[in-house]
Design an enzyme around this catalytic site. Structure first.
Site, PDB file in Angstrom:
ATOM      1  N   ASP A   1       2.531  -0.946  11.623  1.00 58.89           N
ATOM      2  CA  ASP A   1       2.495  -2.325  12.124  1.00 58.89           C
ATOM      3  C   ASP A   1       3.846  -3.020  12.063  1.00 58.89           C
ATOM      4  OD1 ASP A   1       2.585  -2.468   9.368  1.00 58.89           O
ATOM      5  OD2 ASP A   1       0.968  -3.934   9.172  1.00 58.89           O
TER       6      ASP A   1
ATOM      7  N   GLY B   1       0.845  -1.210   0.000  1.00 62.34           N
ATOM      8  CA  GLY B   1       0.000   0.000   0.000  1.00 62.34           C
ATOM      9  C   GLY B   1       0.872   1.248   0.000  1.00 62.34           C
TER      10      GLY B   1
ATOM     11  N   THR C   1       4.380   2.383   5.371  1.00 64.48           N
ATOM     12  CA  THR C   1       2.991   1.902   5.487  1.00 64.48           C
ATOM     13  C   THR C   1       2.259   2.802   6.467  1.00 64.48           C
ATOM     14  OG1 THR C   1       1.557   0.130   6.321  1.00 64.48           O
ATOM     15  CG2 THR C   1       3.788   0.143   7.166  1.00 64.48           C
ATOM     16  N   ILE C   2       0.985   3.051   6.192  1.00 66.08           N
ATOM     17  CA  ILE C   2       0.219   3.896   7.137  1.00 66.08           C
ATOM     18  C   ILE C   2      -0.119   3.137   8.415  1.00 66.08           C
ATOM     19  CG2 ILE C   2      -0.806   5.315   5.308  1.00 66.08           C
ATOM     20  CD1 ILE C   2      -3.491   3.781   5.864  1.00 66.08           C
ATOM     21  N   ASP C   3       0.006   1.803   8.389  1.00 65.27           N
ATOM     22  CA  ASP C   3      -0.532   0.992   9.490  1.00 65.27           C
ATOM     23  C   ASP C   3       0.265   1.049  10.795  1.00 65.27           C
ATOM     24  OD1 ASP C   3      -2.444   0.144   7.671  1.00 65.27           O
ATOM     25  OD2 ASP C   3      -1.370  -1.684   7.145  1.00 65.27           O
TER      26      ASP C   3
ATOM     27  N   VAL D   1      17.862   8.984  -3.622  1.00 60.01           N
ATOM     28  CA  VAL D   1      18.495   9.369  -4.898  1.00 60.01           C
ATOM     29  C   VAL D   1      19.538  10.462  -4.651  1.00 60.01           C
ATOM     30  CG1 VAL D   1      18.049  10.538  -7.114  1.00 60.01           C
ATOM     31  CG2 VAL D   1      16.571   8.653  -6.361  1.00 60.01           C
TER      32      VAL D   1
ATOM     33  N   SER E   1       6.514  -6.586   1.977  1.00 57.31           N
ATOM     34  CA  SER E   1       7.625  -6.119   1.131  1.00 57.31           C
ATOM     35  C   SER E   1       8.958  -6.500   1.764  1.00 57.31           C
ATOM     36  CB  SER E   1       7.554  -4.594   0.973  1.00 57.31           C
ATOM     37  OG  SER E   1       6.296  -4.232   0.469  1.00 57.31           O
TER      38      SER E   1
ATOM     39  N   MET F   1      -8.532   2.296   8.859  1.00 58.73           N
ATOM     40  CA  MET F   1      -7.591   1.282   8.367  1.00 58.73           C
ATOM     41  C   MET F   1      -6.581   0.898   9.446  1.00 58.73           C
ATOM     42  SD  MET F   1      -6.681   2.243   4.436  1.00 58.73           S
ATOM     43  CE  MET F   1      -7.724   1.675   3.098  1.00 58.73           C
TER      44      MET F   1
ATOM     45  N   ARG G   1       0.664  -4.711  -5.622  1.00 56.34           N
ATOM     46  CA  ARG G   1       0.632  -5.958  -4.849  1.00 56.34           C
ATOM     47  C   ARG G   1       0.857  -7.053  -5.895  1.00 56.34           C
ATOM     48  NH1 ARG G   1      -0.560  -4.473   0.342  1.00 56.34           N
ATOM     49  NH2 ARG G   1      -2.112  -2.815   0.562  1.00 56.34           N
TER      50      ARG G   1
ATOM     51  N   ARG H   1     -17.922  14.482  13.838  1.00 54.06           N
ATOM     52  CA  ARG H   1     -18.402  14.880  15.171  1.00 54.06           C
ATOM     53  C   ARG H   1     -19.424  16.018  15.044  1.00 54.06           C
ATOM     54  NH1 ARG H   1     -18.392  12.835  20.268  1.00 54.06           N
ATOM     55  NH2 ARG H   1     -16.149  12.538  20.441  1.00 54.06           N
TER      56      ARG H   1
ATOM     57  N   GLY I   1       5.788  -2.326   3.503  1.00 56.77           N
ATOM     58  CA  GLY I   1       5.401  -2.919   4.781  1.00 56.77           C
ATOM     59  C   GLY I   1       6.038  -4.275   4.991  1.00 56.77           C
ATOM     60  N   ASP I   2       5.464  -5.050   5.921  1.00 57.50           N
ATOM     61  CA  ASP I   2       6.123  -6.313   6.298  1.00 57.50           C
ATOM     62  C   ASP I   2       6.169  -7.318   5.146  1.00 57.50           C
ATOM     63  OD1 ASP I   2       3.403  -6.597   6.474  1.00 57.50           O
ATOM     64  OD2 ASP I   2       3.387  -7.499   8.470  1.00 57.50           O
TER      65      ASP I   2
ATOM     66  N   ARG J   1      -4.992  -2.502   8.988  1.00 52.02           N
ATOM     67  CA  ARG J   1      -4.911  -3.956   8.855  1.00 52.02           C
ATOM     68  C   ARG J   1      -5.181  -4.572  10.227  1.00 52.02           C
ATOM     69  NH1 ARG J   1      -3.615  -6.750   4.171  1.00 52.02           N
ATOM     70  NH2 ARG J   1      -2.684  -5.037   3.030  1.00 52.02           N
TER      71      ARG J   1
HETATM   72  N1  LIG Z   1       6.310 -14.230   1.400  1.00 49.63           N
HETATM   73  C1  LIG Z   1       6.692 -13.395   0.430  1.00 49.63           C
HETATM   74  N2  LIG Z   1       7.698 -13.726  -0.403  1.00 49.63           N
HETATM   75  C2  LIG Z   1       8.101 -12.903  -1.398  1.00 49.63           C
HETATM   76  N3  LIG Z   1       7.519 -11.714  -1.648  1.00 49.63           N
HETATM   77  C3  LIG Z   1       6.509 -11.313  -0.856  1.00 49.63           C
HETATM   78  C4  LIG Z   1       6.043 -12.126   0.224  1.00 49.63           C
HETATM   79  N4  LIG Z   1       5.031 -11.465   0.843  1.00 49.63           N
HETATM   80  C5  LIG Z   1       4.869 -10.309   0.171  1.00 49.63           C
HETATM   81  N5  LIG Z   1       5.757 -10.215  -0.844  1.00 49.63           N
HETATM   82  C6  LIG Z   1       5.845  -9.129  -1.833  1.00 49.63           C
HETATM   83  O1  LIG Z   1       5.674  -7.874  -1.203  1.00 49.63           O
HETATM   84  C7  LIG Z   1       4.533  -7.220  -1.784  1.00 49.63           C
HETATM   85  C8  LIG Z   1       3.889  -6.336  -0.771  1.00 49.63           C
HETATM   86  O2  LIG Z   1       3.405  -7.110   0.307  1.00 49.63           O
HETATM   87  P1  LIG Z   1       1.976  -6.787   0.943  1.00 49.63           P
HETATM   88  O3  LIG Z   1       0.969  -6.735  -0.149  1.00 49.63           O
HETATM   89  O4  LIG Z   1       1.769  -7.742   2.057  1.00 49.63           O
HETATM   90  O5  LIG Z   1       2.131  -5.297   1.449  1.00 49.63           O
HETATM   91  P2  LIG Z   1       3.078  -4.708   2.588  1.00 49.63           P
HETATM   92  O6  LIG Z   1       4.439  -4.531   2.074  1.00 49.63           O
HETATM   93  O7  LIG Z   1       2.919  -5.555   3.821  1.00 49.63           O
HETATM   94  O8  LIG Z   1       2.458  -3.278   2.773  1.00 49.63           O
HETATM   95  P3  LIG Z   1       1.056  -2.875   3.468  1.00 49.63           P
HETATM   96  O9  LIG Z   1       1.418  -2.262   4.750  1.00 49.63           O
HETATM   97  O10 LIG Z   1       0.436  -1.966   2.533  1.00 49.63           O
HETATM   98  O11 LIG Z   1       0.267  -4.133   3.644  1.00 49.63           O
HETATM   99  C9  LIG Z   1       3.662  -8.355  -2.280  1.00 49.63           C
HETATM  100  O12 LIG Z   1       2.714  -7.931  -3.238  1.00 49.63           O
HETATM  101  C10 LIG Z   1       4.717  -9.282  -2.867  1.00 49.63           C
HETATM  102  O13 LIG Z   1       5.162  -8.800  -4.117  1.00 49.63           O
HETATM  103  O1  LIG Z   2      -5.032  -1.237  -1.323  1.00 53.01           O
HETATM  104  P1  LIG Z   2      -5.518  -2.539  -0.810  1.00 53.01           P
HETATM  105  O2  LIG Z   2      -4.808  -3.672  -1.468  1.00 53.01           O
HETATM  106  O3  LIG Z   2      -7.010  -2.630  -0.873  1.00 53.01           O
HETATM  107  O4  LIG Z   2      -5.105  -2.663   0.706  1.00 53.01           O
HETATM  108  C1  LIG Z   2      -5.764  -2.083   1.782  1.00 53.01           C
HETATM  109  C2  LIG Z   2      -4.900  -2.255   2.992  1.00 53.01           C
HETATM  110  O5  LIG Z   2      -3.710  -1.524   2.800  1.00 53.01           O
HETATM  111  C3  LIG Z   2      -3.489  -0.657   3.892  1.00 53.01           C
HETATM  112  O6  LIG Z   2      -3.979   0.601   3.513  1.00 53.01           O
HETATM  113  C4  LIG Z   2      -2.022  -0.505   4.166  1.00 53.01           C
HETATM  114  O7  LIG Z   2      -1.506  -1.742   4.530  1.00 53.01           O
HETATM  115  C5  LIG Z   2      -4.296  -1.252   5.035  1.00 53.01           C
HETATM  116  O8  LIG Z   2      -4.564  -0.295   6.025  1.00 53.01           O
HETATM  117  C6  LIG Z   2      -5.493  -1.785   4.286  1.00 53.01           C
HETATM  118  O9  LIG Z   2      -6.074  -2.877   4.963  1.00 53.01           O
END
Ligand SMILES: Nc1ncnc2c1ncn2[C@@H]1O[C@H](COP(=O)(O)OP(=O)(O)OP(=O)(O)O)[C@@H](O)[C@H]1O
Ligand SMILES: O=P(O)(O)OC[C@H]1O[C@](O)(CO)[C@@H](O)[C@@H]1O
Length: 319
Positions: free
Chosen positions: A130, A12, A126-128, A25, A106, A170, A73, A155, A103-104, A172
């Protein structure tokens, strides 16, 4: 010795990602490295969708929301054969190292690349909020400000109409946005995955707030916990308090980053390049008590998030 570094944003989007890209950069150029921009996260990495960065690419981007190098994603990246393709693309261009802002999920992607021989470093975008190893993630404060401004507006109409409003935010499965927003807005009811209320408890707390003389009752809930429209009907039926539900949704992810997020992203970006040059790899950048640190990225992903009891206690006292 690294020479060429690639930068991508993944998962995200979050406000401040552009400030991080700009910092990486500019720092890379100052340190004599050649930075590359990867478009659309791991999807673009796999397809070779990247280009050599120029200073003009990052001019004036630090104040913009979203990510100018786009995100994606791309679950296919979990497959080793897909990651091998990405590594081939990096090698074809002679790129030595990768900075992943995300995020995690990634972070897991980055750690898998490290295992396959690519030097990587992660920035928490990430905005979360987390990611357990860092006090704050890039984008959290901007999203929180957006939520607080929205709830202030909700409000006003809720007070005017003598109603209750459920506001779904949001995060997660991390309640940080919800808890901090509840403290900032004086929401009378709060439910997150760390302290989930039953629907009956929400009804009881709403009745209590009404008995205490509140015309407007704000109920903040984290996403994925309830069907908020059905819950609003249930509260109305059982309490006679007219109730509405608002899902704040994607506006929470957009908007210009606050000064705090721009500074955090900028500092983390510059620090990440320095750490790569010093030879660190497979690590994530954190801010802890206003000090930048690095930690093994797989350790970060498996860490438990800090306990929120104190925050909940303070919320209970303040509301
Ligand atoms: N287990 C994994 N192995 C390899 N690549 C991964 C794995 N999990 C996630 N990724 C890669 O990282 C990308 C981002 O992961 P994810 O969609 O969970 O968002 P995020 O980085 O956790 O950020 P957000 O906080 O928005 O959820 C995935 O679309 C995928 O390309
Ligand atoms: O953009 P998507 O794939 O709908 O993901 C939404 C999720 O991404 C986030 O905005 C960031 O991880 C969460 O707060 C939310 O659950």
């Amino acid at each position: 010795m690294i020479k060429k570094i690639a930068i991508l944003t993944s998962g995200g989007d979050s406000p401040g990602m552009n400030s991080a890209v700009r910092a990486i950069v500019n720092t890379a150029f100052k340190k004599g490295l050649e930075p590359y921009l990867v478009y659309e996260g791991y999807l673009g990495l796999t397809n070779g969708n990247f280009k050599k960065a120029e200073k003009s690419d990052v001019k004036l981007i630090g104040s913009l929301g979203g990510t100018v190098i786009y995100s994606a994603r791309f679950p296919e990246f979990k497959k080793v054969e897909v990651r091998k393709k990405a590594i081939e693309k990096l090698k074809e261009e002679g790129i030595d190292a990768l900075v992943t802002i995300g995020g995690d999920g990634s972070y897991i992607g980055a750690s898998k690349l490290t295992e396959m021989g690519i030097k990587t470093i992660g920035l928490p975008g990430t905005i979360d909020n987390d990611i357990a190893s860092t006090d704050y993630t890039i984008g959290f404060h901007t999203a929180l400000d957006t939520i607080v401004r929205s709830i202030d507006q909700i409000r006003e109409t809720t007070e005017s109409h003598n109603r209750a409003t459920i506001v779904e935010v949001m995060g997660r499965f991390c309640g940080d946005l919800a808890i901090h927003a509840a403290i900032a807005t004086g929401a009378q009811v709060l439910s997150t995955s760390e302290r989930k209320l039953t629907e009956e408890e929400i009804i009881k707390e709403s009745q209590k707030a009404r008995k205490e003389g509140n015309r407007s009752i704000i109920i903040i809930v984290s996403e994925y916990l309830y069907d908020v429209n059905a819950l609003a009907k249930k509260i109305e039926a059982e309490t006679n308090i007219e109730t509405r539900a608002t899902i704040l949704g994607y506006p929470q992810r957009g908007g210009r980053p606050t000064a705090e997020d721009r500074i955090l992203a900028g500092r983390m970006g510059a620090f990440a390049v320095e750490k790569l040059i010093e030879g660190e790899t497979g690590v994530a950048v954190n801010i802890v008590n206003n000090k930048l640190t690095t930690k093994d990225i797989m350790e970060v992903v498996s860490m438990n998030r800090p306990n929120k009891d104190e925050l909940f206690k303070q919320y209970d006292l303040i509301k």
